[in-house]
Design a protein around this motif. Structure first.
Motif, PDB file in Angstrom:
ATOM      1  N   THR A  96      44.388  46.060  36.029  1.00  0.00           N
ATOM      2  CA  THR A  96      45.154  45.541  35.362  1.00  0.00           C
ATOM      3  C   THR A  96      44.673  45.454  33.749  1.00  0.00           C
ATOM      4  O   THR A  96      45.631  45.843  32.869  1.00  0.00           O
ATOM      5  CB  THR A  96      45.448  44.053  35.772  1.00  0.00           C
ATOM      6  N   ALA A  97      43.600  45.491  33.559  1.00  0.00           N
ATOM      7  CA  ALA A  97      42.883  45.411  32.243  1.00  0.00           C
ATOM      8  C   ALA A  97      42.905  46.946  31.364  1.00  0.00           C
ATOM      9  O   ALA A  97      43.209  46.893  30.247  1.00  0.00           O
ATOM     10  CB  ALA A  97      41.388  45.045  32.227  1.00  0.00           C
ATOM     11  N   ALA A  98      43.271  47.840  32.402  1.00  0.00           N
ATOM     12  CA  ALA A  98      43.464  49.150  31.881  1.00  0.00           C
ATOM     13  C   ALA A  98      45.023  49.422  31.646  1.00  0.00           C
ATOM     14  O   ALA A  98      44.995  50.590  31.220  1.00  0.00           O
ATOM     15  CB  ALA A  98      42.722  50.330  32.985  1.00  0.00           C
ATOM     16  N   GLY A  99      45.959  48.550  31.905  1.00  0.00           N
ATOM     17  CA  GLY A  99      47.212  48.700  31.549  1.00  0.00           C
ATOM     18  C   GLY A  99      47.954  48.910  32.655  1.00  0.00           C
ATOM     19  O   GLY A  99      49.174  49.208  32.601  1.00  0.00           O
ATOM     20  N   GLY A 100      47.552  49.048  33.821  1.00  0.00           N
ATOM     21  CA  GLY A 100      48.398  49.183  35.114  1.00  0.00           C
ATOM     22  C   GLY A 100      48.982  47.968  35.491  1.00  0.00           C
ATOM     23  O   GLY A 100      48.423  46.698  35.026  1.00  0.00           O
ATOM     24  N   SER A 101      49.935  48.021  36.675  1.00  0.00           N
ATOM     25  CA  SER A 101      50.332  46.738  36.945  1.00  0.00           C
ATOM     26  C   SER A 101      50.697  46.951  38.690  1.00  0.00           C
ATOM     27  O   SER A 101      50.853  47.795  39.164  1.00  0.00           O
ATOM     28  CB  SER A 101      52.025  46.577  36.466  1.00  0.00           C
ATOM     29  N   ILE A 102      50.299  45.758  39.379  1.00  0.00           N
ATOM     30  CA  ILE A 102      50.282  45.734  40.693  1.00  0.00           C
ATOM     31  C   ILE A 102      51.598  44.779  41.228  1.00  0.00           C
ATOM     32  O   ILE A 102      51.458  43.623  40.704  1.00  0.00           O
ATOM     33  CB  ILE A 102      49.107  45.227  41.295  1.00  0.00           C
ATOM     34  N   GLN A 103      52.367  45.449  42.137  1.00  0.00           N
ATOM     35  CA  GLN A 103      53.289  44.383  42.775  1.00  0.00           C
ATOM     36  C   GLN A 103      53.297  44.488  44.153  1.00  0.00           C
ATOM     37  O   GLN A 103      53.388  45.174  44.887  1.00  0.00           O
ATOM     38  CB  GLN A 103      54.894  44.971  42.451  1.00  0.00           C
ATOM     39  N   PHE A 104      52.833  43.169  44.653  1.00  0.00           N
ATOM     40  CA  PHE A 104      52.543  43.173  46.121  1.00  0.00           C
ATOM     41  C   PHE A 104      53.982  42.920  46.910  1.00  0.00           C
ATOM     42  O   PHE A 104      54.816  42.359  46.214  1.00  0.00           O
ATOM     43  CB  PHE A 104      51.512  41.908  46.509  1.00  0.00           C
ATOM     44  N   ARG A 116      35.522  41.248  48.673  1.00  0.00           N
ATOM     45  CA  ARG A 116      35.044  40.860  47.424  1.00  0.00           C
ATOM     46  C   ARG A 116      35.384  41.846  46.315  1.00  0.00           C
ATOM     47  O   ARG A 116      35.279  41.609  45.359  1.00  0.00           O
ATOM     48  CB  ARG A 116      33.895  40.624  47.621  1.00  0.00           C
ATOM     49  N   VAL A 117      35.247  43.242  46.699  1.00  0.00           N
ATOM     50  CA  VAL A 117      35.488  44.132  45.861  1.00  0.00           C
ATOM     51  C   VAL A 117      36.954  44.576  45.180  1.00  0.00           C
ATOM     52  O   VAL A 117      37.278  44.682  44.039  1.00  0.00           O
ATOM     53  CB  VAL A 117      35.023  45.597  46.617  1.00  0.00           C
ATOM     54  N   LEU A 118      37.962  44.255  46.476  1.00  0.00           N
ATOM     55  CA  LEU A 118      39.390  44.652  45.951  1.00  0.00           C
ATOM     56  C   LEU A 118      39.937  43.764  44.413  1.00  0.00           C
ATOM     57  O   LEU A 118      40.585  44.078  43.799  1.00  0.00           O
ATOM     58  CB  LEU A 118      40.211  44.429  47.166  1.00  0.00           C
ATOM     59  N   PRO A 119      39.485  42.638  44.620  1.00  0.00           N
ATOM     60  CA  PRO A 119      39.840  41.679  43.505  1.00  0.00           C
ATOM     61  C   PRO A 119      39.444  42.070  42.206  1.00  0.00           C
ATOM     62  O   PRO A 119      40.221  42.139  41.350  1.00  0.00           O
ATOM     63  CB  PRO A 119      39.515  40.174  43.799  1.00  0.00           C
ATOM     64  N   GLU A 120      38.061  42.629  42.200  1.00  0.00           N
ATOM     65  CA  GLU A 120      37.461  43.089  40.946  1.00  0.00           C
ATOM     66  C   GLU A 120      38.086  44.551  40.670  1.00  0.00           C
ATOM     67  O   GLU A 120      38.592  44.909  39.599  1.00  0.00           O
ATOM     68  CB  GLU A 120      36.192  43.429  41.257  1.00  0.00           C
TER      69      GLU A 120
END
Length: 241
Positions: free
Chosen positions: A65-73, A55-59
């Protein structure tokens, strides 16, 4: 918690830890009514807490992402091919740069029952089963976790029997619970089982969190950020080349 036959292990655990309050049977019943009559005494760690990683990880992802980062799975990057400051948190995948890493298997079982209610994690002190019963909401409980020197990624019959048997020892109603999921994973660990932040120029490797990864990660992240922003070196966990 511990059964009377394991009183010696219970007392030793109490001496090795701090921040707890001893509970008698009445106090155990008051904070966890489902355990009434099951244990004569317990250790209550009022300042402890727990989170559910799923539950924590999606948050955390959303805030990142809101802080400007990007995640590539589902992608793989070579740290040596990246520009700027690179923080390598690849776990066991970082063996190419940190050959001392090994995998320590942890197993868990998710069960479901409406016959037991717990408001906090319960640890059963046992000479062979270091069991945690952790409420997950929706009448579900996670049983964990084993620590096995093996890099096999399956759940063994022995571990399943021990986890389920230990849950039954906490409360017999768990015998009628429905098994929802078996799971296992490998924890990255160094020979001393201690975390390490290795710094080499603009390459920073954070690894070896062993079985406490989700709990230690924020502290190591703060230490890493302190080094990147202000050059602060923590001699306990940092190794600078």
């Amino acid at each position: 918690m511990a059964h009377a036959r394991d009183r010696a292990d219970f007392d030793r655990f109490a001496k090795l830890t701090t921040g707890h309050r001893r509970l008698d049977a009445a106090a155990v019943r008051e904070i966890e009514p489902s355990l009434e009559g099951r244990f004569r005494e317990g250790l209550f760690y009022a300042d402890e807490g727990h989170v559910e990683p799923r539950r924590v990880l999606p948050e955390l992802h959303a805030r990142f992402t809101a802080a400007g980062g990007s995640i590539q799975f589902n992608s793989e990057a070579d740290p040596d091919e990246l520009d700027g400051v690179v923080i390598d948190c690849r776990g066991l995948a970082a063996r190419d740069a940190q050959p001392g890493l090994r995998g320590v298997k942890g197993e868990m079982i998710l069960i479901e029952t409406d016959e037991v209610e717990l408001s906090r994690p319960v640890r059963l002190i046992h000479p062979r089963w270091p069991l945690y019963v952790i409420p997950r909401g929706g009448n579900r409980f996670m049983l964990g976790a084993t620590s096995i020197e093996s890099e096999d990624n399956g759940v063994s019959v022995r571990s399943a029997l021990e986890l389920l048997g230990a849950a039954y020892a906490v409360h017999p109603a768990f015998a009628e619970a429905r098994i929802v999921e078996f799971g296992s994973g490998l924890r990255p660990a160094f020979p001393d089982n201690l975390p390490r932040i290795a710094v080499h120029n603009q390459r920073i490797a954070v690894n070896g969190l062993y079985r406490h990864g989700f709990l230690l990660a924020p502290a190591l992240a703060e230490l890493t950020l302190g080094y990147v922003e202000r050059g602060v070196i923590d001699n306990e966990v940092m190794q600078c080349a």
